[in-house]
Each structure stands twice: as C-alpha cells, then as structure tokens.
Enzyme design. Structure first.
Site, PDB file in Angstrom:
ATOM      1  N   HIS A   1       6.684  -4.575   2.240  1.00  0.00           N
ATOM      2  CA  HIS A   1       5.539  -5.456   2.018  1.00  0.00           C
ATOM      3  C   HIS A   1       5.998  -6.898   2.203  1.00  0.00           C
ATOM      4  O   HIS A   1       7.181  -7.225   1.991  1.00  0.00           O
ATOM      5  CB  HIS A   1       4.985  -5.282   0.612  1.00  0.00           C
ATOM      6  CG  HIS A   1       4.288  -3.982   0.399  1.00  0.00           C
ATOM      7  ND1 HIS A   1       3.476  -3.761  -0.695  1.00  0.00           N
ATOM      8  CD2 HIS A   1       4.270  -2.832   1.105  1.00  0.00           C
ATOM      9  CE1 HIS A   1       2.988  -2.537  -0.640  1.00  0.00           C
ATOM     10  NE2 HIS A   1       3.474  -1.948   0.448  1.00  0.00           N
TER      11      HIS A   1
ATOM     12  N   CYS B   1       0.659  -5.934  -5.184  1.00  0.00           N
ATOM     13  CA  CYS B   1       0.580  -4.583  -5.752  1.00  0.00           C
ATOM     14  C   CYS B   1       1.596  -4.474  -6.890  1.00  0.00           C
ATOM     15  O   CYS B   1       2.415  -5.381  -7.088  1.00  0.00           O
ATOM     16  CB  CYS B   1       0.867  -3.554  -4.660  1.00  0.00           C
ATOM     17  SG  CYS B   1       2.611  -3.480  -4.159  1.00  0.00           S
TER      18      CYS B   1
ATOM     19  N   GLU C   1       5.694  -9.614   0.452  1.00  0.00           N
ATOM     20  CA  GLU C   1       6.333 -10.242  -0.705  1.00  0.00           C
ATOM     21  C   GLU C   1       7.766  -9.761  -0.871  1.00  0.00           C
ATOM     22  O   GLU C   1       8.676 -10.548  -1.155  1.00  0.00           O
ATOM     23  CB  GLU C   1       5.567  -9.947  -1.997  1.00  0.00           C
ATOM     24  CG  GLU C   1       4.120 -10.347  -1.979  1.00  0.00           C
ATOM     25  CD  GLU C   1       3.193  -9.190  -1.610  1.00  0.00           C
ATOM     26  OE1 GLU C   1       3.391  -8.577  -0.534  1.00  0.00           O
ATOM     27  OE2 GLU C   1       2.273  -8.915  -2.379  1.00  0.00           O
TER      28      GLU C   1
ATOM     29  N   CYS D   1       5.315  -4.998  -5.711  1.00  0.00           N
ATOM     30  CA  CYS D   1       5.628  -6.390  -5.382  1.00  0.00           C
ATOM     31  C   CYS D   1       5.621  -7.265  -6.631  1.00  0.00           C
ATOM     32  O   CYS D   1       6.482  -8.132  -6.791  1.00  0.00           O
ATOM     33  CB  CYS D   1       4.656  -6.918  -4.337  1.00  0.00           C
ATOM     34  SG  CYS D   1       4.850  -6.099  -2.738  1.00  0.00           S
TER      35      CYS D   1
END
Length: 150
Positions: free
Chosen positions: A46, A76, A48, A79
């Site tokens: 992801h 999420c 991040e 993250c």
C-alpha cells in the site's frame, strides 16, 4: 496533497487502486509512493507502507516522530498500524473509508488510547478529488469486468 494525488494517478496508470502517499518532514517531501499491490504481487504494498519503509531508509531510522503523511484515502488497519508503530506525528487524508478506514471511518487505530503512540489526524483534505479518483477507477473496473456494482 497535490503530490499524493499525482502518485494516485500513477497507480491508476498501472491498473492499481488509486492511492498515493507522501511523507513530509520539516516541509520537505522525503518519500512518495503509490499502491503497488498488483505490480509487486504483495498485499502489503500500500502507498503508506511503501512511503514509511522508504522514509526509514532515507532518514536512517524507523522513528518518524516529526513526519506528516499525506494520503489520498483514509488508511486501512494495516497502514494505520504501521503509521502508529513508526511514530508518525500526523496523518492527513483525503477520502474517508467508512468500511475499512482506521482513522475514524470504521475504527480509529491512529488514536487508539491503548497504543503506545497516537497520531494527529486531519481528514477530508481535497476529499472530493480523492473520492472521485477512486470512484472512477472502480466504475471502470466494473465495466471492464462486465458488472455494474449497483
């Protein structure tokens, strides 16, 4: 947030979910990233996560206590956990995620009292642009797959 949006558009061009992140320290961009789950075949890739990992290398340390992370979609749980464990000072996000968001959408891990660190959180920055990018991406995917998603 403009650079995070630019990163999200890079993700779209690669067929990735359009999320971009930028990690800033003292007003300067340290790292930029976009989702690369499909490209790297890695569920943890992801934006991040990639930005935090790269920043630890750039700054020669995993404690990012002076960092602000700008991200186009509410983080999420995975993250958010990484942001807390990295001691990120502040998280600024665009589009809220009421189903999976961990900055106040579905839950708030970024400010969970039981954690050893809490991040400052600012949500809704350029939310419409961020949300539209996600919406357009998923509409195109549904058309591509022959589903309407009503």
């Amino acid at each position: 947030m403009e650079e995070a949006l630019r990163q999200a558009r890079k993700a779209v061009a690669k067929g990735e979910v359009p999320v971009g992140a930028v990690l800033v320290v003292e007003g300067k961009i340290v790292t930029r990233a976009h989702n690369q789950v499909e490209e790297l075949k890695d569920a943890t890739a992801h934006a991040e996560m990639l930005a935090v990992t790269a920043a630890a290398g750039e700054l020669d340390g995993w404690r990012l206590t002076e960092a602000t992370v700008y991200v186009t979609k509410e983080p999420c749980p995975m993250c958010a956990g990484a942001l807390v464990l990295s001691r990120v000072k502040r998280v600024v996000y665009g589009a809220a995620d009421p189903r999976m968001g961990a900055a106040g959408g579905a839950m708030n891990l970024l400010q969970f009292a039981g954690m050893n660190h809490q991040c400052e959180v600012t949500g809704g920055v350029r939310a419409e642009e961020c949300r539209d990018l996600l919406k357009e991406f998923f509409q195109a995917k549904r058309l591509e797959n022959g589903t309407r998603g009503d």
